[in-house]
Every structure is written in structure tokens, then in C-alpha cells.
Design a protein around this motif. Structure first.
Motif, PDB file in Angstrom:
ATOM      1  N   LYS A   4       0.838  -1.158   0.038  1.00  0.00           N
ATOM      2  CA  LYS A   4       0.025  -0.063  -0.044  1.00  0.00           C
ATOM      3  C   LYS A   4       1.009   1.210   0.038  1.00  0.00           C
ATOM      4  CE  LYS A   4      -4.089  -2.026   2.426  1.00  0.00           C
ATOM      5  NZ  LYS A   4      -4.999  -1.975   3.530  1.00  0.00           N
ATOM      6  N   LYS A  38       2.232   1.550  -3.241  1.00  0.00           N
ATOM      7  CA  LYS A  38       1.373   2.191  -4.137  1.00  0.00           C
ATOM      8  C   LYS A  38       1.227   3.640  -3.978  1.00  0.00           C
ATOM      9  CE  LYS A  38      -3.103   1.076  -6.038  1.00  0.00           C
ATOM     10  NZ  LYS A  38      -4.494   0.042  -5.762  1.00  0.00           N
ATOM     11  N   GLU A  39       1.070   3.938  -2.792  1.00  0.00           N
ATOM     12  CA  GLU A  39       0.891   5.522  -2.300  1.00  0.00           C
ATOM     13  C   GLU A  39       1.795   6.411  -2.933  1.00  0.00           C
ATOM     14  OE1 GLU A  39      -0.023   5.809   1.495  1.00  0.00           O
ATOM     15  OE2 GLU A  39      -2.222   4.901   1.457  1.00  0.00           O
ATOM     16  N   THR A  88       1.456   6.658  -6.587  1.00  0.00           N
ATOM     17  CA  THR A  88       0.421   7.449  -6.972  1.00  0.00           C
ATOM     18  C   THR A  88       0.784   8.961  -6.804  1.00  0.00           C
ATOM     19  OG1 THR A  88      -1.146   5.734  -6.281  1.00  0.00           O
ATOM     20  CG2 THR A  88      -2.017   7.994  -6.610  1.00  0.00           C
ATOM     21  N   SER A  89       1.431   9.425  -5.711  1.00  0.00           N
ATOM     22  CA  SER A  89       2.016  10.656  -5.441  1.00  0.00           C
ATOM     23  C   SER A  89       2.919  11.090  -6.645  1.00  0.00           C
ATOM     24  CB  SER A  89       2.961  10.644  -4.012  1.00  0.00           C
ATOM     25  OG  SER A  89       1.905  10.457  -3.190  1.00  0.00           O
TER      26      SER A  89
END
Length: 674
Positions: free
Chosen positions: A381, A384-385, A388-389
Motif C-alpha cells: 500500500k 502504491k501510495e 500515486t504521489s
């Protein structure tokens, strides 16, 4: 793929490049040939007509000179002399003075009415010429004999005889020999524009050369010319074709050279004037052009092929590199970087493939992480964050960059707009300055024309008044003739000044028009009444088909001038007399006035040109004078009165009709439009 695309591109570039070049070469050669051929034909025809007119003028001068000599009292006195010795001395002095005064005269003889030579510049006194044609023909008037070699002067001469009349009775003959080498030969050897490649010469009615040859010596009455051009000319003379079209033809001349030639008639003498130009030299520039093209065209082909291969290589090389990179990616080598060397459509495609490679590589890496770290959800996670950032940051950076580019483009567009607006303002100012300059030039031109017309009228007016008085009181025939020629030219100059001034006023919009409702029938009747004497003198019959009153909106004085000009042209172009017919037709908006004649007519291809300034239709067929401005001025006047003018003719010797239209007017006693 490489060979297929590359070969197609090379073939396409070759077709696009070579086809226009071939078409351009063909059009260039064809245009040059037509232009050169037209120029040669025009030059030959002009040279033939000019030389023929010059020869006829000289022969006319010979006749006039001989006729004048025959009227002299000295030669009349010798024919009725009581003191023969004294009169003979006076006659010999007169003959000697004539030969000294006229460079072209080489021999003079006086014959009595029995045809015996009683006075001569040479030792042939007492010869009997009563059976000679030169004596017999002179009884009826001035006669020109064939060109021949004089037995006494051994020169090539033209003999001209004229009757001596005492109390209007035939009393003897004067025979004058004119040296052909002094004038006729010199004219034929002067060849402007044809010195290197052309020749103009005369042949008599039997086909023998009577002027010097460019190629041979001693050709006078010895060299017979048996060419297509000569035979056709002699045939025309035999069939009395005094007027025929000059047709340029190709043939072998009398020395066997290929030439282009044309002929003209000296009708009175039954001579033929032949103008020829060497065909090879005439088209020498075209041959040189073809040789140049044969040398340059292979070089163009080679350069075009090289350029085609180079261009095709530039197009196909990025595709080949893209294909190789795609094959490596297909094999699973996602680290293979796709080259992006161009900014065109192929470059855009390469960038798309590169982004796809990156995305595929990322997807595979992500999938591997999920497989290897399935138990580490928190780490996944967090990972993934972070991704995404990064993606959001990337998007924000791209958006910021895009906004910056848009702002720069907007500023650049604003600057371009300001530059364009400044250029428009500057150009508008320049156009206004140019307009003011043109208007100043037009004003100066009008002032110059007005001043020139005034300065020309100052000497012309007294000449127009005094010359008729001088002609009336002149007792000498030659002086009176010279004064009449001067008066004719002064009238022509006065007409030219008037027409030029009117044309300048029309162009400068300074001519005033008083537009009123006018009865066109009344103007026609006035024109016919004013010119009754001219019609009678020129054997012209006038028919007025306008029976009813027809009203138009016009300037009465200008319309009267237009009608005078048109009918005067009709009289001029009917040398032997004929019929002039006036007519008028009206419709809802205008009245069409027609003036028809049965004169010499106009060729169809020249109908549109007769309203041009200084244009004279077919001056080579007649000599009727005029300035060439009359119809041009009529057209401009009618335009100012919201009218028009046109001409109709079915061709030569089929008459001419000139029509002009004017706006329809109202009856003075009726408010409705006719």
C-alpha cells in the motif's frame, strides 16, 4: 519492408520531380518555336511590304519628274524652233543642268513627233525610235519601261517617257533614264534585321533578277529565279491578283539554300519583290536551346535520383529503427530504448511506443512485486501510495509546463498581432502618399496637355487662315501643290491637337457634360444637312430610317460630335462612294442609334481594337489619314453619359455598322417613359 517502402518512395519522388520538368521543357521548346516562327514571318511580311511600297514610291517619283520635265518651255521651243542653233544650245544646257541637278538621272533625250532624236545628252541624235514601245506608249501619257542596261552609259537604268504637248497637241517625247543603282539597288541592299541571314531582291515578269544578288555576281537579267515563291508571285501577276495575302513559305532558293520567303507585287511594272531568310540561321537559337537541354537534362535526372534516394532514406530510416526496437520488446527485452530522432508523425509514433514500453515495464515490475510481496500488504500500500504521489506530481508538473507554454504562445500571438497592425497602418499611410503623388502627376499631365495644345494652336491658327489665301493667289503649279500638302498636314495636326486635348480632359474628368432630354432625330437631321456638300462631293447617298421623335438623356453637343465623327469615318472609308444609313431602336431603358455604310469593312479579329487610342485599322490597305483617337474619344464620352458603343462588320468590302446606346429620355409633353 525496407526495400518495398524505399523503392516506392524513390519512384514517387522521381515521378513528381521529372514529369513537371519534362512538361516544362516541352512547353518551353514549343513556345520558343511558335514565338520565333511568328516573329520571322512578321519580319518578312513587314520587310516585303515596306520595300514594295518604297519601290512604288520611287517609280512614282520617276514618273512625276519626267512629266514635269516634259512641261518645260525649253523642250517645247526646240520642237518649233526657228533659230535652231540657238534653241539647240539652250536645250543642251537644260539637259546638262537636269543631269547635274538629279543624281539619279543618267541620260535625257528629246524626240519629235515622228520619233527622231533631235536632242540628247549622248551621241544618238538622229536615231529613229518611232517603232520603240518607249515612244509609242508615251503618246498616251507618262510611261515606264522595263529595267535594262543602257548602251551609252552601260548602267542598269529605268527609262521613263512623257509626251510634250504644245497647245494641247502631241508634239514630241522626252525620255529620261534613271540610274537604278542610285536608288532602287540601294534600297534592296539595305536589310535592317536581316543582314546576316536574309536577302531581298526584284525579278521581272520573265523571272530574271534585276537587282544585285547577295550570293552571286553579274546576275542582272542573267540569273533566272525558278523557285516556288517566284512562280507563285508571277502567277498572281498574270491573273491580275493585285491584292492577296502575304503567305510565308519554305523552299530552296536560287542557290539551293533552305529558306523562308514571302513575295510582294510591283503591279505597274509586273515585277516581283522576293524577301527570303536562311531557315537554319533563323532557327539557330532554337537549335542551341535544344542542345543545351540535351546536356542539362541528364544532369537533372542524376541529381533528381540522388535526391530521391536521400529523401527516401530520411523517411524510411526512423521506421526501420522503430521496427528493430519493437522486435526486441516482443522478445521480452523491455530495456531496449526506442530512438526518437524526428519531430514528425513518425517521431510521435516512436514516442507512443516508448511510453507503452515504459508502462509495460512498470506493469511487469508491479506484478512481480505483488507476487513476491503478497504477504506484505502494508508495504505494497505504501509503495502504491508513493507511486500515486509520483504520478500526481508528474501530472501537476506537466500541467504547469503546459500552462507556461500556453502563456508564452499567447504573448507571442499578441506581439505578432501588434506587428501586423503596425504594418497595416504603415502600408495604409504609404498608399495614401502614393495616391496623392499619382493625383499630382495626373494634374501636372493635364496642365502640360493644356499648355501644349495652347502653344500648338498659336502657330496653327494663322497657318489655317493664311495657307488657303496663299494657295488661291499662287500661280506656280508646283508651289500650289506644296502649299496644299502643307495645309493638309496642318489640318491633320490641328485635329490631332483637338483630339488629344479632348482625350486628356476625359481622362482627367475636366470635360463638362450638360445632360438634358434631347430629340435624337433632330440631331441626325442637322448632321445630314451640315454634310450635304461632302456627301455630294464623295458620291455618297444618305438614308434616314428614323421617322419618329426619339428622346434620350445626353449632352447635345457631345452627341453631335460623336455622330459627326462616325459619319465622317463612313465617308472616308467609302473611297468610291456608297450609302450611309441612320437608324434608331428603343427599349425599356435605352435607345440604340446605328450608322451603317457600304464601305471597305473591317476584319473580324480587328473589331475590338478600333476603340483603342491611336489604333488605325489596316493602314497597309489604304491611306485615309486620321489620328486614331476619334472612336476612342467617342467611347469615353458615351461612358460619361452612361452609354456604350460597339461595331459590327462581316469582313472586308462588306460594310460597317457602328452602334451606340444612350439612356431613354421622357417626352417634354409626357411624364411617362417611352
Amino acid at each position: 519492408m525496407k526495400n518495398n517502402i524505399n523503392n516506392k518512395l524513390v519512384l514517387m519522388f522521381l515521378i513528381i520531380s521529372l514529369v513537371p520538368i519534362l512538361v516544362l521543357i516541352y512547353l518551353s521548346i514549343n513556345t520558343n518555336y511558335n514565338s520565333l516562327n511568328h516573329g520571322i514571318e512578321s519580319h518578312l511580311e513587314t520587310a516585303a511590304e515596306t520595300k514594295a511600297d518604297h519601290i512604288e514610291t520611287i517609280l512614282g517619283t520617276y514618273k512625276d519628274t519626267t512629266g514635269m520635265i516634259a512641261t518645260g518651255n525649253t523642250f517645247k521651243d526646240i520642237l518649233v524652233a526657228k533659230k535652231y542653233t540657238e534653241e539647240m544650245n539652250r536645250t543642251n544646257i537644260r539637259i546638262k543642268n537636269l543631269i547635274q541637278s538629279y543624281q539619279s538621272i543618267s541620260r535625257v533625250r528629246v524626240l519629235n513627233k515622228e520619233g527622231i532624236v533631235i536632242a540628247s545628252s549622248h551621241t544618238d541624235i538622229g536615231y529613229d525610235l518611232s517603232a520603240k514601245e518607249i515612244f509609242i506608249k508615251a503618246k498616251k501619257g507618262v510611261y515606264i519601261g522595263d529595267m535594262h542596261i543602257s548602251r551609252f552609259t552601260e548602267n542598269s537604268v529605268v527609262s521613263v517617257s512623257a509626251p510634250i504637248l504644245i497647245n494641247n497637241e502631241f508634239s514630241g517625247v522626252v525620255i529620261v533614264n534613271f540610274d537604278a543603282e542610285e536608288e532602287i539597288f540601294k534600297i534592296m541592299t539595305q536589310l535592317p534585321g536581316m543582314e546576316c541571314a536574309g536577302e531581298i531582291y526584284l525579278i521581272d515578269k520573265d523571272g530574271y533578277m534585276i537587282t544585285p544578288s547577295k550570293y552571286l555576281n553579274n546576275t542582272f537579267l542573267v540569273q533566272k529565279v525558278d523557285t516556288r515563291n517566284a512562280n507563285e508571285c508571277l502567277e498572281h501577276i498574270v491573273h491580275s491578283e493585285t491584292e492577296h495575302e502575304l503567305n510565308v513559305m519554305a523552299y530552296d532558293n536560287y542557290v539551293g539554300n533552305d529558306v523562308l520567303g514571302v513575295h510582294a507585287h510591283i503591279t505597274e511594272m509586273q515585277w516581283c519583290l522576293l524577301a527570303e531568310i536562311d531557315e537554319a540561321k533563323a532557327f539557330e537559337s532554337l537549335v542551341q536551346l535544344k542542345k543545351t537541354i540535351l546536356v542539362v537534362f541528364p544532369i537533372i535526372i542524376i541529381l533528381t535520383i540522388m535526391l530521391s534516394f536521400f529523401t527516401a532514406r530520411l523517411v524510411t530510416l526512423p521506421l526501420i529503427n522503430l521496427k528493430k526496437s519493437a522486435e526486441e520488446i516482443t522478445k521480452g527485452n523491455l530495456d531496449t530504448k526506442i530512438q526518437m530522432g524526428t519531430d514528425d508523425e513518425i517521431g510521435v509514433l516512436s514516442k507512443s511506443f516508448e511510453l507503452m514500453r515504459i508502462e509495460v515495464k512498470k506493469s511487469r515490475a508491479s506484478l512481480e512485486d505483488k507476487v513476491h510481496q503478497k504477504t506484505k500488504e502494508l508495504a505494497e500500500k505504501l509503495n502504491k501510495e508513493e507511486k500515486t504521489s509520483e504520478a500526481m506530481l508528474y501530472i501537476l508538473e506537466r500541467q504547469k509546463k503546459t500552462n507556461t507554454e500556453l502563456l508564452d504562445a499567447k504573448n507571442q500571438l499578441k506581439k505578432e498581432k501588434q506587428n501586423v497592425e503596425k504594418k497595416v497602418v504603415d502600408r495604409t499611410k504609404e498608399l495614401e502618399e502614393e495616391k496623392e503623388h499619382v493625383e499630382l502627376l495626373l494634374e501636372q499631365k493635364n496642365q502640360f496637355v493644356n499648355q501644349l495644345s495652347h502653344d500648338l494652336r498659336t502657330p496653327i491658327s494663322p497657318m489655317l487662315t493664311l495657307l488657303p489665301i496663299a494657295i488661291k493667289h499662287s500661280k506656280d503649279k508646283d508651289t500650289r501643290y506644296d502649299l496644299e500638302v502643307i495645309l493638309k498636314n496642318v489640318k491633320y495636326l490641328n485635329s490631332l491637337v483637338d483630339n488629344t486635348l479632348n482625350l486628356a480632359r476625359l481622362q482627367g474628368n475636366t470635360m463638362k457634360f450638360d445632360i438634358k432630354t434631347i430629340d435624337i432625330l433632330q440631331i441626325v437631321e442637322e448632321v445630314i444637312e451640315t454634310n450635304k456638300t461632302a456627301y455630294k462631293q464623295n458620291n455618297v447617298v444618305v438614308v434616314n430610317n428614323i421617322k419618329d421623335r426619339v428622346f434620350v438623356l445626353c449632352d447635345r453637343l457631345r452627341v453631335r460630335e460623336i455622330m459627326e465623327n462616325i459619319q465622317m469615318n463612313s465617308v472616308k472609308f467609302m473611297p468610291g462612294g456608297g450609302t450611309i444609313t441612320f437608324g434608331a431602336e428603343k427599349n425599356k431603358k435605352e435607345v440604340i442609334v446605328s450608322i451603317s455604310d457600304t464601305g471597305i469593312g473591317i476584319e473580324k479579329e480587328k473589331l475590338e481594337k478600333i476603340f483603342e487610342e491611336f489604333y488605325k485599322a489596316d493602314e497597309s490597305r489604304h491611306n485615309l489619314g486620321g489620328t486614331g483617337l476619334g472612336l476612342s474619344i467617342c467611347k469615353r464620352m458615351l461612358k460619361k453619359m452612361h452609354g456604350g458603343i460597339w461595331v459590327k462588320s462581316d469582313g472586308l468590302n462588306k460594310g460597317t455598322t457602328i452602334c451606340f446606346a444612350l439612356p431613354l429620355g421622357k417626352r417634354p409633353d409626357d411624364k411617362s417613359v417611352l
